[in-house]
Design a protein around this motif. Sequence first.
Motif, PDB file in Angstrom:
ATOM      1  N   VAL A   1       8.938  -0.080  17.355  1.00 16.71           N
ATOM      2  CA  VAL A   1       9.403  -0.524  16.034  1.00 16.71           C
ATOM      3  C   VAL A   1       8.598   0.212  14.939  1.00 16.71           C
ATOM      4  O   VAL A   1       7.305   0.295  14.846  1.00 16.71           O
ATOM      5  CB  VAL A   1       9.038  -2.091  15.652  1.00 16.71           C
ATOM      6  CG1 VAL A   1       9.391  -2.358  14.328  1.00 16.71           C
ATOM      7  CG2 VAL A   1      10.074  -2.831  16.782  1.00 16.71           C
ATOM      8  N   PRO A   2       9.169   0.932  13.884  1.00 15.42           N
ATOM      9  CA  PRO A   2       8.587   1.742  12.953  1.00 15.42           C
ATOM     10  C   PRO A   2       7.958   1.152  11.742  1.00 15.42           C
ATOM     11  O   PRO A   2       8.738   0.800  10.801  1.00 15.42           O
ATOM     12  CB  PRO A   2       9.908   2.708  12.540  1.00 15.42           C
ATOM     13  CG  PRO A   2      11.154   1.761  12.552  1.00 15.42           C
ATOM     14  CD  PRO A   2      10.845   1.072  13.808  1.00 15.42           C
ATOM     15  N   ARG A   3       6.762   0.800  11.842  1.00 13.79           N
ATOM     16  CA  ARG A   3       6.161  -0.154  11.085  1.00 13.79           C
ATOM     17  C   ARG A   3       6.174   0.512   9.667  1.00 13.79           C
ATOM     18  O   ARG A   3       6.303  -0.108   8.419  1.00 13.79           O
ATOM     19  CB  ARG A   3       4.702  -0.294  11.415  1.00 13.79           C
ATOM     20  CG  ARG A   3       4.044  -1.381  10.485  1.00 13.79           C
ATOM     21  CD  ARG A   3       2.553  -1.581  11.087  1.00 13.79           C
ATOM     22  NE  ARG A   3       1.889  -2.729  10.573  1.00 13.79           N
ATOM     23  CZ  ARG A   3       0.906  -2.776   9.591  1.00 13.79           C
ATOM     24  NH1 ARG A   3       0.529  -1.558   9.147  1.00 13.79           N
ATOM     25  NH2 ARG A   3       0.521  -3.926   9.016  1.00 13.79           N
ATOM     26  N   HIS A   4       6.323   1.780   9.491  1.00 15.98           N
ATOM     27  CA  HIS A   4       6.303   2.376   8.181  1.00 15.98           C
ATOM     28  C   HIS A   4       7.586   2.120   7.340  1.00 15.98           C
ATOM     29  O   HIS A   4       7.507   2.169   6.228  1.00 15.98           O
ATOM     30  CB  HIS A   4       6.059   4.099   8.072  1.00 15.98           C
ATOM     31  CG  HIS A   4       7.094   4.489   9.032  1.00 15.98           C
ATOM     32  ND1 HIS A   4       7.123   4.683  10.370  1.00 15.98           N
ATOM     33  CD2 HIS A   4       8.421   5.320   8.435  1.00 15.98           C
ATOM     34  CE1 HIS A   4       8.299   5.395  10.375  1.00 15.98           C
ATOM     35  NE2 HIS A   4       8.950   5.907   9.591  1.00 15.98           N
ATOM     36  N   ARG A   5       8.638   1.699   8.016  1.00 17.77           N
ATOM     37  CA  ARG A   5       9.746   1.208   7.523  1.00 17.77           C
ATOM     38  C   ARG A   5       9.713  -0.220   6.957  1.00 17.77           C
ATOM     39  O   ARG A   5      10.829  -0.536   6.143  1.00 17.77           O
ATOM     40  CB  ARG A   5      10.910   1.332   8.443  1.00 17.77           C
ATOM     41  CG  ARG A   5      11.407   2.687   8.880  1.00 17.77           C
ATOM     42  CD  ARG A   5      12.078   3.530   7.904  1.00 17.77           C
ATOM     43  NE  ARG A   5      13.494   3.080   7.882  1.00 17.77           N
ATOM     44  CZ  ARG A   5      14.048   2.850   6.833  1.00 17.77           C
ATOM     45  NH1 ARG A   5      13.634   3.286   5.714  1.00 17.77           N
ATOM     46  NH2 ARG A   5      15.310   2.418   6.908  1.00 17.77           N
ATOM     47  N   PHE A   6       8.794  -1.076   7.061  1.00 14.86           N
ATOM     48  CA  PHE A   6       8.410  -2.418   6.938  1.00 14.86           C
ATOM     49  C   PHE A   6       7.551  -2.727   5.648  1.00 14.86           C
ATOM     50  O   PHE A   6       7.109  -3.618   5.580  1.00 14.86           O
ATOM     51  CB  PHE A   6       8.412  -3.351   7.933  1.00 14.86           C
ATOM     52  CG  PHE A   6       9.686  -3.341   8.927  1.00 14.86           C
ATOM     53  CD1 PHE A   6      10.581  -4.217   8.689  1.00 14.86           C
ATOM     54  CD2 PHE A   6       9.928  -2.327   9.784  1.00 14.86           C
ATOM     55  CE1 PHE A   6      11.643  -4.545   9.514  1.00 14.86           C
ATOM     56  CE2 PHE A   6      10.991  -2.554  10.697  1.00 14.86           C
ATOM     57  CZ  PHE A   6      11.919  -3.395  10.549  1.00 14.86           C
ATOM     58  N   VAL A   7       7.039  -1.541   5.196  1.00 17.55           N
ATOM     59  CA  VAL A   7       6.159  -1.648   4.180  1.00 17.55           C
ATOM     60  C   VAL A   7       6.623  -0.658   2.836  1.00 17.55           C
ATOM     61  O   VAL A   7       7.562   0.022   2.918  1.00 17.55           O
ATOM     62  CB  VAL A   7       4.711  -1.018   4.397  1.00 17.55           C
ATOM     63  CG1 VAL A   7       4.195  -1.818   5.675  1.00 17.55           C
ATOM     64  CG2 VAL A   7       4.764   0.497   4.858  1.00 17.55           C
ATOM     65  N   PRO A   8       5.876  -1.161   1.729  1.00 16.62           N
ATOM     66  CA  PRO A   8       6.744  -0.359   0.357  1.00 16.62           C
ATOM     67  C   PRO A   8       6.493   1.142   0.666  1.00 16.62           C
ATOM     68  O   PRO A   8       5.500   1.723   1.313  1.00 16.62           O
ATOM     69  CB  PRO A   8       5.543  -0.892  -0.590  1.00 16.62           C
ATOM     70  CG  PRO A   8       5.327  -1.972  -0.280  1.00 16.62           C
ATOM     71  CD  PRO A   8       5.290  -2.037   1.219  1.00 16.62           C
ATOM     72  N   GLU A   9       7.266   1.976   0.265  1.00 12.68           N
ATOM     73  CA  GLU A   9       7.587   3.352   0.369  1.00 12.68           C
ATOM     74  C   GLU A   9       6.074   3.953   0.015  1.00 12.68           C
ATOM     75  O   GLU A   9       5.439   5.089   0.686  1.00 12.68           O
ATOM     76  CB  GLU A   9       8.310   4.183  -0.317  1.00 12.68           C
ATOM     77  CG  GLU A   9       8.745   5.565   0.018  1.00 12.68           C
ATOM     78  CD  GLU A   9       9.879   6.148  -0.469  1.00 12.68           C
ATOM     79  OE1 GLU A   9      10.210   7.456  -0.686  1.00 12.68           O
ATOM     80  OE2 GLU A   9      10.828   5.300  -0.982  1.00 12.68           O
ATOM     81  N   SER A  10       5.340   3.463  -1.126  1.00 14.50           N
ATOM     82  CA  SER A  10       4.188   4.139  -1.430  1.00 14.50           C
ATOM     83  C   SER A  10       2.850   3.848  -0.446  1.00 14.50           C
ATOM     84  O   SER A  10       1.974   4.507  -0.453  1.00 14.50           O
ATOM     85  CB  SER A  10       3.681   3.420  -2.799  1.00 14.50           C
ATOM     86  OG  SER A  10       3.511   2.062  -2.550  1.00 14.50           O
ATOM     87  N   ARG A  11       3.136   2.766   0.648  1.00 12.89           N
ATOM     88  CA  ARG A  11       2.189   2.499   1.596  1.00 12.89           C
ATOM     89  C   ARG A  11       2.549   3.245   2.956  1.00 12.89           C
ATOM     90  O   ARG A  11       1.826   2.847   3.845  1.00 12.89           O
ATOM     91  CB  ARG A  11       2.157   1.032   1.648  1.00 12.89           C
ATOM     92  CG  ARG A  11       1.690   0.200   0.473  1.00 12.89           C
ATOM     93  CD  ARG A  11       0.302   0.475   0.282  1.00 12.89           C
ATOM     94  NE  ARG A  11      -0.415  -0.565  -0.958  1.00 12.89           N
ATOM     95  CZ  ARG A  11      -1.633  -0.711  -1.070  1.00 12.89           C
ATOM     96  NH1 ARG A  11      -2.496  -0.519  -0.291  1.00 12.89           N
ATOM     97  NH2 ARG A  11      -1.811  -1.357  -2.129  1.00 12.89           N
ATOM     98  N   ALA A  12       3.612   3.958   3.005  1.00 15.03           N
ATOM     99  CA  ALA A  12       4.016   4.403   4.219  1.00 15.03           C
ATOM    100  C   ALA A  12       2.894   5.172   4.961  1.00 15.03           C
ATOM    101  O   ALA A  12       2.921   5.003   6.313  1.00 15.03           O
ATOM    102  CB  ALA A  12       5.309   5.143   4.261  1.00 15.03           C
ATOM    103  N   GLN A  13       2.230   6.082   4.429  1.00 20.33           N
ATOM    104  CA  GLN A  13       1.083   6.529   5.038  1.00 20.33           C
ATOM    105  C   GLN A  13       0.043   5.698   5.644  1.00 20.33           C
ATOM    106  O   GLN A  13      -0.692   6.334   6.398  1.00 20.33           O
ATOM    107  CB  GLN A  13       0.668   7.859   4.044  1.00 20.33           C
ATOM    108  CG  GLN A  13       1.694   8.875   3.807  1.00 20.33           C
ATOM    109  CD  GLN A  13       2.230   9.527   5.022  1.00 20.33           C
ATOM    110  OE1 GLN A  13       1.294  10.061   5.989  1.00 20.33           O
ATOM    111  NE2 GLN A  13       3.485   9.931   5.250  1.00 20.33           N
ATOM    112  N   GLN A  14       0.075   4.316   5.034  1.00 20.12           N
ATOM    113  CA  GLN A  14      -1.003   3.622   5.642  1.00 20.12           C
ATOM    114  C   GLN A  14      -0.407   2.815   6.724  1.00 20.12           C
ATOM    115  O   GLN A  14      -1.335   1.950   7.159  1.00 20.12           O
ATOM    116  CB  GLN A  14      -1.670   2.925   4.413  1.00 20.12           C
ATOM    117  CG  GLN A  14      -2.367   3.577   3.116  1.00 20.12           C
ATOM    118  CD  GLN A  14      -2.758   2.720   2.281  1.00 20.12           C
ATOM    119  OE1 GLN A  14      -1.569   2.578   1.002  1.00 20.12           O
ATOM    120  NE2 GLN A  14      -3.682   2.041   1.848  1.00 20.12           N
ATOM    121  N   ALA A  15       0.584   2.955   7.042  1.00 17.03           N
ATOM    122  CA  ALA A  15       1.477   1.826   7.894  1.00 17.03           C
ATOM    123  C   ALA A  15       0.586   1.667   9.189  1.00 17.03           C
ATOM    124  O   ALA A  15       0.685   0.407   9.838  1.00 17.03           O
ATOM    125  CB  ALA A  15       2.775   2.363   8.052  1.00 17.03           C
TER     126      ALA A  15
END
Length: 213
Positions: free
Chosen positions: A33-47
Amino acid sequence: MTTHDDRRARMVEQQIAARGITDPSVLEAMRAVPRHRFVPESRAQQAYEDAALPIGEEQTISQPCIVAAMIEAAELRQDARVLEIGTGSGYAAAVIGRIAMEVHSVERIGRLAEEAAERLREEGVRNVHVHHGDGTRGWPMEAPYDAILVAASAPHVPKALCSQLVPGGRIVMPLGDPDSPGGQALTRLTLVGPSSWDEKRIGSVRFVPLIGE
């Protein structure tokens, strides 16, 4: 260049497996599951960091290791029907959906419920159904469930949830007062009789309070 796939694989190895999560189905679902797709785009690098992240409406997406610990504790099989209380961004529901047959997830904040449902559709998740409602009431229309996971804390399990389990079913949720010295304990309760429970404490956690009836 490090990709999201690389970060996710490292997350599972260093944050989840290294902390004692051994269920192969949980590890595989967390890898998928791609966790970066479930956070705000601004937080994707921290996912894929070992941290909870804000998702709006004063809510957060839980640490990956906490999500994994809760799902492993629920002991899900491929034919399981699961109720989740507190959809949030939809991430945990997506992970559960990789393991279980069917998931019903209840979110009290309308905007989060709508966004989670749309995100799950975009990710091709077809066996997770998001409902806007009061999680303390569960979702009786689809009961009973093999497992119920609650992503918010309370002093005790709401009675409505207890009544929506199959015999032998499990409830996994943080119990306790967040302001007390003892804090909250992630707990699994297994229904072993009409009103008899086997209780196991999994570890100390800190969740937002369960709000509702």
